[in-house]
Motif scaffolding. Structure first.
Motif, PDB file in Angstrom:
ATOM      1  N   GLY A   1       3.876  -0.399   4.959  1.00  0.00           N
ATOM      2  CA  GLY A   1       3.452   0.290   3.757  1.00  0.00           C
ATOM      3  C   GLY A   1       4.627   0.832   2.964  1.00  0.00           C
ATOM      4  N   GLU A   2       4.321   1.443   1.834  1.00  0.00           N
ATOM      5  CA  GLU A   2       5.335   2.062   0.980  1.00  0.00           C
ATOM      6  C   GLU A   2       5.138   3.573   0.986  1.00  0.00           C
ATOM      7  OE1 GLU A   2       6.694   2.371  -3.731  1.00  0.00           O
ATOM      8  OE2 GLU A   2       5.253   0.829  -3.100  1.00  0.00           O
TER       9      GLU A   2
ATOM     10  N   THR B   1       0.832  -1.205   0.000  1.00  0.00           N
ATOM     11  CA  THR B   1       0.000   0.000   0.000  1.00  0.00           C
ATOM     12  C   THR B   1       0.865   1.252   0.000  1.00  0.00           C
ATOM     13  OG1 THR B   1      -1.719  -1.168   1.226  1.00  0.00           O
ATOM     14  CG2 THR B   1      -1.827   1.230   1.203  1.00  0.00           C
ATOM     15  N   ARG B   2       0.567   2.163  -0.929  1.00  0.00           N
ATOM     16  CA  ARG B   2       1.340   3.391  -1.082  1.00  0.00           C
ATOM     17  C   ARG B   2       0.675   4.528  -0.295  1.00  0.00           C
ATOM     18  NH1 ARG B   2       4.344   4.215  -5.733  1.00  0.00           N
ATOM     19  NH2 ARG B   2       3.119   6.065  -6.322  1.00  0.00           N
TER      20      ARG B   2
ATOM     21  N   SER C   1      -3.124   0.583  11.722  1.00  0.00           N
ATOM     22  CA  SER C   1      -4.573   0.629  11.598  1.00  0.00           C
ATOM     23  C   SER C   1      -4.970   1.045  10.189  1.00  0.00           C
ATOM     24  CB  SER C   1      -5.146   1.606  12.623  1.00  0.00           C
ATOM     25  OG  SER C   1      -6.547   1.716  12.489  1.00  0.00           O
ATOM     26  N   LEU C   2      -4.342   2.114   9.687  1.00  0.00           N
ATOM     27  CA  LEU C   2      -4.647   2.577   8.337  1.00  0.00           C
ATOM     28  C   LEU C   2      -4.415   1.479   7.306  1.00  0.00           C
ATOM     29  CD1 LEU C   2      -5.139   4.867   6.168  1.00  0.00           C
ATOM     30  CD2 LEU C   2      -2.655   4.991   6.082  1.00  0.00           C
ATOM     31  N   LEU C   3      -3.250   0.856   7.375  1.00  0.00           N
ATOM     32  CA  LEU C   3      -2.922  -0.148   6.370  1.00  0.00           C
ATOM     33  C   LEU C   3      -3.855  -1.342   6.437  1.00  0.00           C
ATOM     34  CD1 LEU C   3       0.980  -0.001   6.617  1.00  0.00           C
ATOM     35  CD2 LEU C   3      -0.482   0.970   4.816  1.00  0.00           C
ATOM     36  N   GLY C   4      -4.298  -1.696   7.650  1.00  0.00           N
ATOM     37  CA  GLY C   4      -5.269  -2.772   7.782  1.00  0.00           C
ATOM     38  C   GLY C   4      -6.601  -2.418   7.155  1.00  0.00           C
ATOM     39  N   VAL C   5      -7.039  -1.186   7.366  1.00  0.00           N
ATOM     40  CA  VAL C   5      -8.308  -0.742   6.776  1.00  0.00           C
ATOM     41  C   VAL C   5      -8.216  -0.736   5.255  1.00  0.00           C
ATOM     42  CG1 VAL C   5      -9.809   1.268   6.500  1.00  0.00           C
ATOM     43  CG2 VAL C   5      -9.048   0.580   8.779  1.00  0.00           C
ATOM     44  N   LEU C   6      -7.115  -0.233   4.724  1.00  0.00           N
ATOM     45  CA  LEU C   6      -6.962  -0.165   3.267  1.00  0.00           C
ATOM     46  C   LEU C   6      -6.862  -1.567   2.656  1.00  0.00           C
ATOM     47  CD1 LEU C   6      -4.482   2.828   2.941  1.00  0.00           C
ATOM     48  CD2 LEU C   6      -6.936   2.823   2.474  1.00  0.00           C
ATOM     49  N   ALA C   7      -6.194  -2.487   3.353  1.00  0.00           N
ATOM     50  CA  ALA C   7      -6.065  -3.848   2.847  1.00  0.00           C
ATOM     51  C   ALA C   7      -7.402  -4.570   2.800  1.00  0.00           C
ATOM     52  CB  ALA C   7      -5.073  -4.631   3.713  1.00  0.00           C
ATOM     53  N   ALA C   8      -8.296  -4.195   3.729  1.00  0.00           N
ATOM     54  CA  ALA C   8      -9.598  -4.860   3.798  1.00  0.00           C
ATOM     55  C   ALA C   8     -10.633  -4.213   2.874  1.00  0.00           C
ATOM     56  CB  ALA C   8     -10.105  -4.834   5.239  1.00  0.00           C
ATOM     57  N   ALA C   9     -10.301  -3.075   2.301  1.00  0.00           N
ATOM     58  CA  ALA C   9     -11.277  -2.327   1.480  1.00  0.00           C
ATOM     59  C   ALA C   9     -11.539  -3.047   0.156  1.00  0.00           C
ATOM     60  CB  ALA C   9     -10.760  -0.923   1.228  1.00  0.00           C
TER      61      ALA C   9
END
Length: 224
Positions: A27-28, A2-3, A216-224
């Motif tokens: 993340g990246e 995730t960028r 938390s952010l990366l988890g939310v984005l991965a689940a989107a």
């Protein structure tokens, strides 16, 4: 991977730390320059701390009009997660993405210390991994960190569960209602004065508590 974009303005100090936090969370980080308008396809944006444009006029006022910020505003309005830290919080308020303003600290002194924060809501991409009432310890360092809003705005923020972080163990700057951070109506845009990016490594920070925001952010984005 995730960028996540990290903006640099003239006077930004903590962009490298924010990028390191994104990388440590898995993340990246993608460097975004204030004079550009291309968000380079990132999934979220961090507006980091420092003294953008020397804090001339008002803290964050000039930076809020930079070309990159118009792109951030447009993206935020269609749901992109945005985090403003310290000067970034000031910029988001000046840009109209968050309500209120950050004024000179009570006592007119620069404050630099480790600070306890209480998590007041998990209804944001940046706090989803926490529980309401959790306390974290991260550094705070500011001179224009006193959160202020009119009575109606404060009432609305409290009623709508939009106070995200509250100072615990003492208010360092006189912020109304002990508010350390707030969010937009949809919860996707969050601003806070303390520095979670400086609390990601036991060697250099008072804790690793700040890493939770980025994970938390990366988890939310991965689940989107």
């Amino acid at each position: 991977m995730t960028r996540v974009g990290v903006i640099t303005f003239p006077g930004t100090l903590d962009d490298g730390d924010a990028a390191r936090a994104v990388r440590r969370a898995g993340g990246e980080p993608v460097a975004l320059w204030h004079a550009d308008s291309d968000l380079q396809g990132v999934a979220a944006v961090i507006v980091p701390g420092g003294f953008s444009y020397g804090d001339y006029l008002r803290a964050g006022a000039i930076a809020s009009m930079a070309p990159i910020m118009q792109s951030v505003i447009d993206a935020a309005r269609v749901g992109m997660p945005v985090l403003g830290i310290c000067n970034g919080f000031q910029i988001l308020c000046e840009a109209g993405l968050l309500p209120g303003a950050l004024l000179r600290n009570a006592g007119l002194h620069f404050v630099c210390r480790d600070q306890r924060l209480r998590i007041e809501t998990t209804a944001t991409p940046w706090t989803r991994d926490f529980s309401v009432g959790d306390e974290i310890v991260v550094p705070v360092k500011n001179i224009d960190g006193r959160y202020h809003a009119d009575a109606a705005t404060l009432q609305r923020l409290e009623a709508e569960n939009r106070v995200v972080f509250r100072y615990a163990g003492g208010n360092p700057n006189g912020s109304l209602n002990d508010i350390a951070g707030v969010c937009s109506e949809d919860g996707r845009v969050v601003g806070l004065m303390p520095h979670p990016e400086h609390a990601i490594d036991e060697l250099t920070g008072p804790s690793t508590d700040g890493l939770g925001l980025f994970r938390s952010l990366l988890g939310v984005l991965a689940a989107a």
